[in-house]
Motif scaffolding. Structure first.
Motif, PDB file in Angstrom:
ATOM      1  N   GLY A  29       0.801  -1.225   0.000  1.00 12.25           N
ATOM      2  CA  GLY A  29       0.000   0.000   0.000  1.00 12.25           C
ATOM      3  C   GLY A  29       0.830   1.268   0.000  1.00 12.25           C
ATOM      4  N   ARG A  31       2.254   4.709  -0.651  1.00 13.09           N
ATOM      5  CA  ARG A  31       1.820   5.989  -1.222  1.00 13.09           C
ATOM      6  C   ARG A  31       2.867   7.055  -0.911  1.00 13.09           C
ATOM      7  NH1 ARG A  31      -3.516   6.421  -2.867  1.00 13.09           N
ATOM      8  NH2 ARG A  31      -4.765   4.536  -2.481  1.00 13.09           N
ATOM      9  N   GLY A  46      -0.569   3.723  -3.893  1.00 11.33           N
ATOM     10  CA  GLY A  46      -0.952   2.435  -3.318  1.00 11.33           C
ATOM     11  C   GLY A  46      -0.278   1.273  -4.018  1.00 11.33           C
ATOM     12  N   GLY A  83       1.541   3.662   4.069  1.00 10.85           N
ATOM     13  CA  GLY A  83       1.867   2.319   3.625  1.00 10.85           C
ATOM     14  C   GLY A  83       3.063   1.783   4.391  1.00 10.85           C
TER      15      GLY A  83
END
Length: 246
Positions: A29, A31, A46, A83
């Motif tokens: 995830g 970012r 993501g 993330g």
């Protein structure tokens, strides 16, 4: 059927199966947002990526795709906005600047488009530099640097300065410097970008050999024919991984 133990003698307890090794790269995830005044730009949107030990992975994408941002995050040159990024099982987000510098010195062997060799130093002295920062003694540094240069086929050019070497030879010195500390992975950012076709083939052959020897390699490139040499290709577009094939 398991044989019974002789009377009065217990069978040894089986040893537990060791857990599988952690992946070298585990990005979940991921970012990354850049803020300029009231404007924000999400360079990574993501991203999930997993690279196991011994893999040879190429990351390819056009300018502005998020490829360079991904490289900076994976190389611990930048950190995620949100993330999780684990390098050899360790959460990079929990590290401070001092720890990140140590990770870059010990866990990641960098090779860039520009060779970043010190022109006043010989090949072997350039390769020794990462070990100076680790505090290794002179004799140990020299032995490891010579071994690394021999590994990339430059054992006869130890005392040559960069100006006395071809572009391909200078890039091989850069690879020796990346290898010398035994990093978890080699991160090569456009390593053939400044080379002619002959030197490009020389460097790609070296990457093939390092992969065959079990090294973990992450190659960043915008050239499809260079990426095709990797065992696996990851394509980045608009801050997302569009394809993860082979």
């Amino acid at each position: 059927m398991t044989a019974a133990a002789p009377a009065g003698l217990a069978l040894p307890t089986p040893l537990p199966t060791p857990p599988p090794p952690a992946p070298v790269i585990e990005l979940v995830g991921g970012r990354k947002t850049y803020q300029t005044g009231s404007l924000s730009f999400e360079a990574l949107r993501g991203v999930d990526l997993r690279v196991e030990a011994g893999e040879y992975v190429a990351v390819i994408g056009p300018s502005g795709s998020g490829k360079s941002t991904l490289m900076h995050v994976l190389g611990c040159l930048d950190v995620l906005t949100s993330g999780t990024y684990r390098l050899t099982g360790h959460d990079v987000g929990e590290l401070d600047e001092v720890d990140l510098a140590a990770v870059r010195n010990t866990q990641i062997g960098f090779v860039f488009q520009q060779f970043h060799l010190l022109t006043s130093l010989s090949a072997v002295q350039n390769v020794e530099l990462p070990l100076v920062y680790r505090g290794l003694g002179r004799a140990e540094r020299r032995a490891l640097a010579v071994e690394a240069l021999e590994r990339v086929g430059l054992g006869d050019r130890l005392e040559n300065r960069p100006g006395q070497l071809s572009g391909g030879q200078q890039q091989r010195v850069a690879f020796a410097r990346a290898l010398v500390g035994g990093p978890a992975m080699i991160l090569a950012d456009e390593p053939t970008g400044n080379l002619d076709s002959t030197s490009t083939e020389e460097v790609l052959g070296l990457l093939d050999a390092l992969h065959a020897a079990g090294r973990t390699i992450l190659l960043i490139t915008h050239e499809a024919e260079v990426a095709a040499r990797a065992a696996r290709v990851v394509r980045v577009l608009d801050g997302l991984i569009q394809e993860d094939a082979r």
